[in-house]
Enzyme design. Structure first.
Site, mmCIF file in Angstrom:
data_model
loop_
_atom_site.group_PDB
_atom_site.id
_atom_site.type_symbol
_atom_site.label_atom_id
_atom_site.label_comp_id
_atom_site.label_asym_id
_atom_site.label_seq_id
_atom_site.Cartn_x
_atom_site.Cartn_y
_atom_site.Cartn_z
ATOM 1 N N GLY A 38 0.869 -1.178 0.000
ATOM 2 C CA GLY A 38 0.000 0.000 0.000
ATOM 3 C C GLY A 38 0.903 1.224 0.000
ATOM 4 O O GLY A 38 1.918 1.255 0.703
ATOM 5 N N GLY A 40 0.643 4.168 1.232
ATOM 6 C CA GLY A 40 0.811 4.837 2.521
ATOM 7 C C GLY A 40 1.773 4.076 3.419
ATOM 8 O O GLY A 40 2.686 4.657 4.017
ATOM 9 N N ASN A 179 5.340 10.711 -10.767
ATOM 10 C CA ASN A 179 6.144 10.129 -11.835
ATOM 11 C C ASN A 179 5.791 10.875 -13.127
ATOM 12 O O ASN A 179 4.939 11.774 -13.137
ATOM 13 C CB ASN A 179 5.967 8.608 -11.910
ATOM 14 C CG ASN A 179 4.549 8.206 -12.300
ATOM 15 O OD1 ASN A 179 3.817 8.991 -12.891
ATOM 16 N ND2 ASN A 179 4.177 6.983 -11.956
ATOM 17 N N THR A 211 9.800 11.750 -10.717
ATOM 18 C CA THR A 211 10.612 10.554 -10.963
ATOM 19 C C THR A 211 10.396 10.130 -12.417
ATOM 20 O O THR A 211 9.290 10.211 -12.941
ATOM 21 C CB THR A 211 10.256 9.420 -9.987
ATOM 22 O OG1 THR A 211 8.870 9.123 -10.101
ATOM 23 C CG2 THR A 211 10.591 9.790 -8.554
ATOM 24 N N ASP A 237 11.651 -6.635 -9.240
ATOM 25 C CA ASP A 237 10.268 -6.179 -9.076
ATOM 26 C C ASP A 237 10.297 -4.684 -8.751
ATOM 27 O O ASP A 237 10.913 -4.279 -7.769
ATOM 28 C CB ASP A 237 9.609 -6.983 -7.937
ATOM 29 C CG ASP A 237 8.288 -6.391 -7.484
ATOM 30 O OD1 ASP A 237 7.581 -5.807 -8.323
ATOM 31 O OD2 ASP A 237 7.967 -6.522 -6.290
ATOM 32 N N ASP A 243 7.574 4.724 -3.933
ATOM 33 C CA ASP A 243 7.272 5.015 -2.524
ATOM 34 C C ASP A 243 8.563 5.132 -1.717
ATOM 35 O O ASP A 243 8.690 5.995 -0.838
ATOM 36 C CB ASP A 243 6.409 3.890 -1.932
ATOM 37 C CG ASP A 243 5.081 3.731 -2.664
ATOM 38 O OD1 ASP A 243 4.574 4.745 -3.179
ATOM 39 O OD2 ASP A 243 4.571 2.603 -2.718
ATOM 40 N N GLY A 278 8.537 -7.561 -3.679
ATOM 41 C CA GLY A 278 7.768 -7.012 -2.561
ATOM 42 C C GLY A 278 7.952 -5.518 -2.431
ATOM 43 O O GLY A 278 8.794 -4.913 -3.100
ATOM 44 N N SER A 282 10.767 -4.854 1.472
ATOM 45 C CA SER A 282 11.996 -4.749 0.659
ATOM 46 C C SER A 282 12.755 -3.463 0.920
ATOM 47 O O SER A 282 13.850 -3.268 0.390
ATOM 48 C CB SER A 282 11.644 -4.757 -0.834
ATOM 49 O OG SER A 282 10.920 -5.884 -1.153
#
Ligand code: RIB
Length: 294
Positions: A38, A40, A179, A211, A237, A243, A278, A282
């Site tokens: 998520g 947040g 982005n 970004t 991934d 985030d 993940g 991660s």
């Protein structure tokens, strides 16, 4: 200065796929990982791992224990996350062999926000504190207004982008974190320099962090324009990379006020994240990012 992170918490279902499912196709997944995420939660974890003073806020359902436990794991203090009588948010994430993703989000408890909750979690927020918001919860505009009543700095990541964003009081935003696609949707421009210029024209009081995927990131504030490229790593991934960038950039800016250094640290943290499957779990600790940069 404290950063109140008010945003979505999702149970992320990562399906490793040979390619994204096409219309009418049924496809087996070789592997399923169920992990906390998520926008947040990921951004709150990134801020904490980067060493910022964070107040994590959000809503989960009875099934959301794993989302709370990640905050315990990273040593979150002052968590103001509450449970609601409904399912937690979740995301179905396809990951292809190149590490690219395609995501379906189910809002669940992330759309149970109301004014009482915003006022409660922001009750002791003071001038100079900041609120960090994304577009994965309901009533984001109301939260922006309450934060501004308190003299807080508003940081907004308009992700995922939808047309409702134009109904938000965007003039309240002090820092946009977008982005390229979100920046283009906000401004109607595609070239990064033009996106920044158009954002500056529309929202002259706001700074902007853009970004650019493989092309790095660019930041603009009153002192100038700063750029950084990406660190090359093997991509497993990309989920949570933006985030992580956001959290590490804000934490570094808070600490040093040095945009060039903040871009470098955030780029390194994101490079580490994309080399793992993940999102929230991660995200590296500040020491790991420092080692990476050495
Ligand atoms: O930004 C990545 C996040 O988007 C994932 O963790 C998923 O939950 C979706 O919200």
């Amino acid at each position: 200065m404290r950063i109140f992170s008010i945003g979505s918490l999702n149970i992320d279902y990562f399906y490793s796929m040979s390619h994204f499912v096409r219309a009418g196709e049924t496809l087996s997944s070789a592997k399923l990982d169920i992990l906390p995420g998520g926008k947040g939660l990921n951004q709150a974890v990134a801020l904490i791992r980067a060493g910022a003073q964070v107040v994590p806020c959000g809503l989960i359902g009875e099934d959301g224990e794993m989302l709370l436990s990640v905050l315990d794991t990273v040593g979150a203090k002052n968590s103001r996350i509450e449970k609601r009588d409904m399912p937690s948010g979740h995301a179905i994430i396809q990951v292809d062999p190149a590490g690219q993703n395609g995501i379906i989000v189910f809002h669940g408890a992330n759309f149970a926000y109301d004014e009482a909750y915003f006022r409660k979690v922001l009750a002791d927020a003071a001038e100079g504190d900041a609120v960090l918001l994304q577009n994965e919860i309901n009533d984001v505009g109301l939260c922006m207004n309450i934060a501004k009543e308190k003299g807080m700095r508003v940081v907004f990541n308009p992700s995922p982008f939808d047309d409702n964003i134009f109904d938000l009081p965007l003039e309240r935003v002090d820092l946009f974190v977008c982005n390229e696609i979100e920046g283009a949707a906000l401004t109607g421009k595609t070239d990064p320099e033009e996106i920044l210029a158009a954002l500056n024209e529309k929202y002259p009081d706001a700074d902007a962090l853009l970004t650019l995927g493989g092309a790095g990131a660019v930041y603009r504030d009153k002192t100038g324009i700063y750029r950084h490229g990406v660190f090359e790593v093997d991509v497993v991934d990309t989920t949570g990379a933006g985030d992580t960038f956001t959290g590490f950039f804000l934490a570094a800016m808070n600490e040093s006020g040095d945009p060039a250094g903040a871009l470098r640290t955030a780029s390194a943290a994101s490079a580490i994240v994309v080399s793992r499957i993940g999102a929230a779990l991660s995200i590296p600790a500040a020491e790991e990012v420092k080692e990476f940069l050495q």
